[in-house]
Scaffold this active site. Structure first.
Site, PDB file in Angstrom:
ATOM      1  N   GLY A   4     -28.508  33.523  -3.029  1.00 60.19           N
ATOM      2  CA  GLY A   4     -28.764  31.921  -3.008  1.00 60.19           C
ATOM      3  C   GLY A   4     -27.015  31.703  -3.129  1.00 60.19           C
ATOM      4  N   SER A   5     -26.962  30.621  -3.651  1.00 60.18           N
ATOM      5  CA  SER A   5     -25.672  29.739  -3.675  1.00 60.18           C
ATOM      6  C   SER A   5     -24.586  30.369  -4.235  1.00 60.18           C
ATOM      7  CB  SER A   5     -25.635  28.426  -4.340  1.00 60.18           C
ATOM      8  OG  SER A   5     -26.724  27.684  -3.699  1.00 60.18           O
TER       9      SER A   5
END
Lengths: 694, 66
Positions: free
Chosen positions: A318-319
Site C-alpha cells: 500500500g502507501s
C-alpha cells in the site's frame, strides 16, 4: 638278542624284561612285537594329533589371521560416539540465546527384559510427563526383541534420577546433547530450532547447521567378557561447532516482541511483524513476529506460528510503497517537493476501474501528496515516471529479490515486469498495490533512504566464533539505489508525513524528528480485494537526520479501532522507537539541552584555591572506601553512591533524583555498621565551590 | 581425573544455562513491574549521557552531554 633289544630300547623296564627273557625266550619275542606295533600306532596317533593341532593353529593364526583379529576387536572393544556440542548463539552483547547441555536419555536392551508391560509402566510412572500413548509405545519397543530401544530421550535430570533409582536390569542411561533456548520465545523465528538428532530444522540453526553442528568424536573402549570398559584404546575428541554472534539486541528484541504483541491484541489482529534495523550497517537489531512459539517445545506448536512472516510471507504494502514512487520521480528529476499536483476530483479512472482518495484534496504540492497519502497524486507521479523506470527503481530497492542470505526459505516477493504493466497496473504499483514485498525487504528499502541511498544487505549474523577467534561478517552493500541528494529530499518528504501528514497524531516522538510513511492495503482474497481485512503498516526512521534505526511495523487484519496504518501501526512504531532511542542512548534532536561541561577530576576535590570548572564528573570512579568511615559521595550518581554504601554496610535513604548533592553524615564521620545515611539527590552535580555546572 | 573434569564442566554449563534463563528480559520486566512496582522512565526522568563526544574538548574538561 636280549642285549641287542636292551641296547636299542634302553627302556626303564629292560631289567625286568631281561628277567623274563631268561625264563622264557619265545614269549619274550612275542611281547616285543606287540609292544613295538602298539608303540608305532601310539606314535602315529600322537603325530597326527600334533600335526592337526599345528595345522589348525597355522590356519587360525596365519591364514585366518586378519579375520580373527577383526573378530577379536569386535568382541573386546566397544566404540562409543562422543557427540559434538553445537556452537552457542549469543546476541550482540554476548547474552546467550541458544545453548547446548547434556541431557539424559533412557534406553533399554529388550532382549534382557522379561516383562515389557511392567517395565514400561514403572519407567513411565517415574517420568514427569508420560501419558498412556508413550507408555504403550515403550511397551511395544520393549517387546520387539531388538538389541536396543529408546524409552525416553533427553529427559530432565530429575526424571533420569527417578528412573535410575528403580534399578531395572536392562535399562540403560547415556548422555545426549540437547539444545535449549533460555529466553524462550525471544527471537524464536530468527534462531529456529533443532531436532532430536541435533540437526537444525529452521532459522539460523538450519541455515548454518554445518558450521554450528561440529564434528562427532569417537572413543574405542577395551571391554571384558561382560562388556565392561577396562581401558580406553583410542580416542578422537569431538570438535565443537562454531558459535554465532548475532546482530540482535536481546533487550530491543524483547521490546519489539512486547509492543508487537500488545499492538496485535489492542487491534484484535490476526498477526504482525516488527523489525528494527540499523540503516548504516544493515544489522537487524530485532525481528519479531506474532504469533510466535517457544523453540524449546516447537513440536507442540501450530505451523502458522512457526512461519517467519518477516521473510517468508509477502504482502501488498500500500502507501508505504509511495516512498519508491517518490524516490524514482525525484531521482529522475521529474518533480520537486514543491511542485503542484492536481489531485481533484478525488478519484481517477482506468476503464471501469475507479481509484479514490480518502478526501478530495484539490491541488497539493508533491510533498503533501505523500504526506497526506493521496492515491490520485501518487498515480499521476507514477504515470510520469512510466512503467520501465518505475520497475527499474523497484528492483534497485531490492524488491523481487532475496536479499538476506542469513534466512532460509525467503520469499522474493512479487514484482511484475515492465512490459506487463498496463496503465491500470502501473497506477496500482505507484500506490503499492500489485506488488508483493516482505517486511524485511521494506526495511532494507527504507534503510537505503535513511543511510543516504545505499541498499545494504540486511543481516542477522555479526560474527562466527571459531576456536575462540572471531570472524566478523562484513557489511555488504548490494548497490546504490538512489543518490544521496534524492535520499535527503525523500527524507524531508517522509518527515512531513509525521510532522503534519497522516501519522501526525500517532507517530510523533517528543524531542525527535521522525521520518515515516503509513500504509493501508486491502488484502487480496480469492481474486478480490477484501472489504474487511487490511494490512496496516508503518515504516520510519529516527532521528530522521541522523538515523539510528529503521523500524517497520506490519499488522495483519486489525479489527478493533479501524484499519489505517497510522492508527494501528503508528503507535506500535512510536512505542518501539521511544524504548529503542532510550536504550541506544540517542539524545533528543529537537531542543536538545546544551551539553554540560565538567572538569576531569585531576585535582583532589578538597583542594583549596580557585577552580574554574570543578564539578565532579558523574562517571568518575566511586571513592576509595575506608572501613568505619563515611565516604565522600558528592557528585556521584545514585547508583554509584548506593554501591559504595553497600560496601561500608550502611542503609541508604534517597531523597530526590539525579546526582548526590548532599549527604548525612558528612564525609569522614565515624560509623557503626547498619547506620542509616540520607542522600539528597539533584539534577545537576554541584561543584565543590557550591555552584552548579553549566 | 579427566572424567571429573568433564563432569564439573557439564555442571558449569547447566549453571550457565540456569543463569541465562533467569536473566531473561521477560522475567526481569515481570519482577520489576509486578513485584517491585517500577515503571519505565518518562522523557523528563531519563537523562541520556551521549556516548559520542563531539570535537576535541578543552584541555581540562570533557563534554558530558545529557
Amino acid at each position: 638278542m636280549a642285549e641287542k633289544h636292551g641296547g636299542r630300547f634302553q627302556l626303564p623296564w629292560s631289567l625286568s624284561a631281561q628277567r623274563i627273557l631268561k625264563r622264557n625266550p619265545a614269549a619274550a619275542a612275542d611281547w616285543r612285537d606287540v609292544l613295538r606295533s602298539r608303540l608305532i600306532v601310539c606314535t602315529a596317533l600322537l603325530a597326527c594329533w600334533t600335526v592337526s593341532i599345528e595345522a589348525r593353529l597355522v590356519y587360525l593364526q596365519v591364514i585366518q589371521r586378519d579375520e580373527m583379529m577383526a573378530r577379536a576387536n569386535r568382541q573386546q572393544t566397544r566404540t562409543v560416539s562422543l557427540p559434538a556440542k553445537r556452537g552457542e548463539i549469543v546476541d550482540r552483547f554476548g547474552h546467550v540465546l541458544a545453548y547446548s547441555v547434556d541431557a539424559d536419555t533412557i534406553a533399554a536392551e529388550p532382549t534382557v527384559i522379561d516383562n515389557p508391560d511392567e517395565v514400561a509402566a514403572r519407567v513411565c510412572a517415574a517420568l514427569d510427563r508420560c501419558g498412556a500413548a508413550q507408555r504403550q509405545q515403550m511397551a511395544e519397543r520393549l517387546a520387539s526383541k531388538q538389541q536396543f530401544a529408546y524409552l525416553a530421550r533427553q529427559v530432565s535430570p530429575e526424571d533420569a534420577r527417578r528412573v535410575k533409582a528403580l534399578d531395572i536390569p536392562g535399562v540403560l542411561f547415556y548422555k545426549e546433547s540437547r539444545r535449549y533456548y533460555p529466553k524462550k520465545e525471544l527471537a524464536a523465528h530468527v534462531l529456529g530450532y533443532v531436532g532430536l538428532d541435533n540437526k537444525g530444522l529452521a532459522g539460523l540453526e538450519s541455515t548454518f547447521d554445518s558450521r554450528i553442528r561440529g564434528r562427532e568424536g569417537k572413543m574405542l573402549l577395551q571391554t571384558d567378557a561382560r562388556q565392561r570398559a577396562i581401558a580406553t584404546r583410542d580416542e578422537k575428541l569431538p570438535t565443537s561447532g562454531d558459535g554465532l554472534e548475532l546482530t540482535i539486541d536481546e533487550y530491543l528484541q524483547f521490546v519489539a516482541d512486547r509492543e508487537l504483541r500488545a499492538g496485535v491484541a489492542e487491534n484484535a489482529a490476526a498477526g504482525g511483524t516488527a523489525i528494527i534495523l540499523e540503516p548504516q550497517s544493515g544489522e537487524i537489531l530485532a525481528l519479531a513476529n506474532w504469533p510466535t512459539f517457544n523453540p524449546n517445545a516447537f513440536k507442540t506448536v501450530d505451523t502458522v506460528a512457526l512461519r517467519n512472516r518477516a521473510v517468508q510471507d509477502y504482502y501488498e504494502p500500500g502507501s508505504t510503497f509511495k516512498v519508491v514512487t517518490a524516490s524514482a520521480a525525484i531521482e529522475e528529476g521529474l518533480i520537486r517537493p514543491s511542485d503542484p499536483i492536481d489531485c481533484s476530483p478525488g478519484y481517477i479512472t482506468f476503464g471501469s476501474r475507479m481509484i479514490r482518495d480518502t478526501h478530495e484534496y484539490g491541488v497539493l504540492p508533491f510533498i503533501d501528496v505523500i504526506a497526506k497519502s493521496s492515491n490520485v497524486g501518487a498515480i499521476k507521479v507514477g504515470m510520469k515516471v512510466g512503467a520501465t523506470r518505475l520497475t527499474q527503481y523497484v528492483s534497485r530497492f531490492g524488491f523481487g529479490q532475496t536479499l538476506a542470505s542469513d534466512f532460509r526459505g525467503q520469499n522474493a516477493g512479487m514484482v511484475w515486469p515492465a512490459d506487463q504493466l498496463d496503465p491500470s497496473a502501473l497506477a496500482s504499483v505507484s500506490m503499492g498495490y500489485q506488488v508483493g514485498v516482505t517486511p524485511l525487504q521494506m526495511a532494507a528499502a527504507v534503510g537505503a533512504v535513511a543511510n543516504g541511498g545505499e541498499l545494504i544487505e540486511p543481516h542477522v549474523v555479526r560474527a562466527f566464533i571459531k576456536n575462540g577467534g572471531r570472524q566478523e561478517v562484513a557489511r555488504n552493500v548490494v548497490r546504490r539505489a538512489i543518490a544521496p541528494e534524492t535520499a535527503a529530499t525523500v527524507t524531508e518528504i517522509m518527515e512531513a508525513v509525521v510532522d503534519h501528514g497522516t501519522a501526525k497524531a500517532t507517530a510523533q516522538i517528543e524531542g525527535f524528528t521522525v521520518a515515516g510513511k503509513t500504509g493501508t492495503a486491502s488484502k487480496a482474497e480469492g481474486g478480490h480485494y477484501s472489504k474487511s481485512d487490511y494490512n496496516a503498516s508503518f515504516v520510519g526512521f529516527v532521528p530522521s537526520r541522523k538515523p539510528a534505526v529503521v523500524i517497520v511495523v506490519v499488522i495483519d487484519s486489525p479489527h478493533a479501532h479501524g484499519y489505517y496504518g497510522a492508527v494501528v501501526s503508528g503507535p506500535v512504531f512510536r512505542r518501539i522507537a521511544e524504548a529503542t532511542l532510550r536504550h541506544l542512548g540517542v539524545g533528543p534532536t529537537l531542543n536538545a539541552p546544551a551539553p554540560v561541561i565538567v572538569a576531569r577530576r585531576e585535582v583532589p576535590i578538597d583542594d583549596v584555591g580557585p577552580q574554574p570548572v570543578s564539578a565532579p564528573l558523574p562517571s568518575t570512579q566511586p571513592p576509595a572506601v575506608t572501613p568505619g568511615e563515611m565516604p565522600d559521595l558528592l557528585g556521584l550518581s545514585a547508583r554509584d553512591a548506593l554501591r559504595t554504601l553497600m560496601q561500608v554496610g550502611l542503609t541508604p535513604r534517597l531523597d530526590g533524583d539525579g546526582f548526590v548533592i548532599d549527604q548525612s553524615p558528612r564525609a569522614g564521620a565515624l560509623l557503626t555498621r547498619g547506620d542509616t545515611c540520607v542522600l539528597k539527590l539533584g539534577r545537576r552535580p554541584r561543584t565543590a565551590a557550591g555552584g552548579t555546572a553549566q | 581425573m579427566q572424567r571429573e573434569h568433564a563432569q564439573q564442566e557439564e555442571i558449569n554449563r547447566h549453571l550457565r544455562l540456569e543463569i541465562e534463563t533467569l536473566r531473561s528480559p521477560a522475567r526481569l520486566e515481570q519482577i520489576a513491574t509486578k513485584d517491585l512496582h517500577l515503571v519505565a522512565p518518562t522523557r523528563d526522568q531519563a537523562i541520556i549521557l551521549e556516548r559520542v563526544t563531539p570535537s576535541a574538548p578543552p584541555e581540562k574538561s570533557i563534554v558530558a552531554a545529557r
